[in-house]
Design a protein around this motif. Structure first.
Motif, PDB file in Angstrom:
ATOM      1  N   GLY A  73       0.788  -1.218   0.000  1.00  0.00           N
ATOM      2  CA  GLY A  73       0.000   0.000   0.000  1.00  0.00           C
ATOM      3  C   GLY A  73       0.818   1.265   0.000  1.00  0.00           C
ATOM      4  O   GLY A  73       0.269   2.371   0.121  1.00  0.00           O
ATOM      5  N   GLY A 107       0.496   5.258  -8.434  1.00  0.00           N
ATOM      6  CA  GLY A 107      -0.587   5.071  -7.485  1.00  0.00           C
ATOM      7  C   GLY A 107      -1.113   6.397  -6.970  1.00  0.00           C
ATOM      8  O   GLY A 107      -0.575   7.463  -7.275  1.00  0.00           O
ATOM      9  N   SER A 108      -2.153   6.330  -6.164  1.00  0.00           N
ATOM     10  CA  SER A 108      -2.786   7.540  -5.643  1.00  0.00           C
ATOM     11  C   SER A 108      -1.887   8.309  -4.681  1.00  0.00           C
ATOM     12  O   SER A 108      -2.033   9.526  -4.529  1.00  0.00           O
ATOM     13  N   ARG A 126      -8.359   1.312 -14.610  1.00  0.00           N
ATOM     14  CA  ARG A 126      -6.922   1.059 -14.489  1.00  0.00           C
ATOM     15  C   ARG A 126      -6.364   0.784 -15.877  1.00  0.00           C
ATOM     16  O   ARG A 126      -7.046   0.181 -16.710  1.00  0.00           O
ATOM     17  N   GLY A 155      -3.145   2.844 -10.252  1.00  0.00           N
ATOM     18  CA  GLY A 155      -4.051   3.046 -11.373  1.00  0.00           C
ATOM     19  C   GLY A 155      -3.440   2.798 -12.733  1.00  0.00           C
ATOM     20  O   GLY A 155      -4.166   2.594 -13.710  1.00  0.00           O
ATOM     21  N   GLY A 210      -0.392   3.675  -2.465  1.00  0.00           N
ATOM     22  CA  GLY A 210      -1.835   3.888  -2.465  1.00  0.00           C
ATOM     23  C   GLY A 210      -2.516   2.961  -3.451  1.00  0.00           C
ATOM     24  O   GLY A 210      -2.080   1.823  -3.662  1.00  0.00           O
ATOM     25  N   GLU A 211      -3.576   3.441  -4.074  1.00  0.00           N
ATOM     26  CA  GLU A 211      -4.301   2.648  -5.070  1.00  0.00           C
ATOM     27  C   GLU A 211      -3.625   2.815  -6.424  1.00  0.00           C
ATOM     28  O   GLU A 211      -3.562   3.923  -6.958  1.00  0.00           O
TER      29      GLU A 211
END
Length: 335
Positions: free
Chosen positions: A142, A240-241, A216, A148, A145-146
């Motif tokens: 993580g 990522g975010s 994505r 994409g 983050g997320e």
């Protein structure tokens, strides 16, 4: 880890097949080759003389000499589905080289023939390469983050898609692909056979594609012979975010007003005055190990570590003590 070495046969005796022989030769406590099926007696004699591995002319002869834990199928694309089906009919788990069939229609026929057996895994090694495995560990933590998007420029077709899918965590989700080809001059100083000795440019095709997974995206960038050409480097960008990774460099947000930069550090023994032997030890980030070589102290290229990881996973799966390393259903999404 299995107490006994994973025991496998090999069908095919080409360039790729020798990886499986070499890994058993340098790690006999982990792997053992029961035999190899070769097309000709002459090639069989070469294999027996160089590797000390029994050679056979048919799958039936290989199995009659003793059933291995599984069989590696490493033959031309158009031959692989028939060999795979023959082994599955005998109840033998199969690790088939990529691609498992030469076309989408061929893959559908193969799935119709052997998919329900659950016996077929695919030798897609790229997600197991140490750097990609370390990057996957970082994504799963993580830290970015997320995630994409993943931009990859290193390998081609199904190999690249397998890495992109793994890093995006999209599994077997459907994808919309848009692609174009561009041609430009490029010197090709090296191929699989070594240095060409030529400085003349030729026309090289560069393929650019987007893989839209619905929210994505993967970006595919490959130039002819990029694996061997030292004039074209490998690159990866994972966004990522909360940060991004570019090759081995990471930038990420650790609190609302602090973005920090870090680097994936590779500990390679045998450099300078180090006397531990030439081998990969681990990859770390900010002092924490994110990938540890499963074959410590053994002189292996990253490609060999990745293939060895597949073999070890296959052996454990066959013995009921591990997850399937790369199921045929997964490979069906990358051809």
């Amino acid at each position: 880890m299995s107490e006994q070495p994973g025991r496998y046969g090999v069908v095919g005796s080409g360039w790729r097949s020798e990886f499986f022989l070499r890994l058993a030769e340098v790690m006999p406590s982990r792997f053992a080759v029961s035999g190899m099926v070769t097309r000709t007696a002459e090639r069989g004699q070469e294999i027996e003389g160089r590797w000390g591995v029994p050679a056979y002319r048919s799958v039936g002869s290989l199995l009659a000499a003793g059933r291995p834990d599984f069989v590696v199928v490493s033959v031309p694309w158009e031959v692989a589905p028939g060999v795979t089906a023959e082994l599955v009919a005998e109840g033998i788990p199969v690790l088939t080289e990529t691609p498992p069939a030469p076309s989408v229609d061929g893959l559908r026929r193969l799935w119709s023939s052997v998919g329900a057996s659950g016996l077929v895994q695919v030798a897609e090694q790229n997600p197991f390469l140490p750097l990609h495995a370390a990057q996957s560990s970082l994504v799963r933590s993580g830290a970015l983050g997320e995630v994409g998007s993943v931009q990859l420029s290193s390998t081609h077709l199904y190999h690249a898609v397998s890495v992109i899918r793994a890093l995006l965590g999209v599994g077997m989700e459907p994808v919309t692909v848009s692609a174009r080809e561009f041609v430009a001059p490029l010197v090709d100083p090296m191929t699989r056979d070594g240095w060409t000795g030529s400085e003349s440019a030729r026309s090289a095709v560069n393929t650019l594609a987007t893989l839209d997974f619905g929210g994505r995206v993967g970006v595919y960038d490959f130039t002819d012979n990029q694996w061997h050409n030292p004039l074209r480097s490998s690159r990866i960008v994972i966004r990522g975010s909360h940060g991004e990774l570019v090759d081995d460099r990471v930038v990420r947000l650790v609190d609302p007003v602090t973005a920090v930069e870090s680097q994936l550090v590779r500990r390679q023994t045998g450099l300078g005055a180090n006397l531990e032997g030439f081998a990969l030890d681990h990859l770390s980030l900010d002092g924490s190990v994110v990938y540890r070589n499963p074959f410590p102290g053994v002189r292996l290229a990253d490609e060999e570590i990745a293939i060895g990881s597949l073999l070890a996973g296959m052996a454990n799966w066959c013995r009921g003590v591990g997850e399937p390393p790369y199921p045929l259903a997964s490979a069906s999404q990358t051809i």
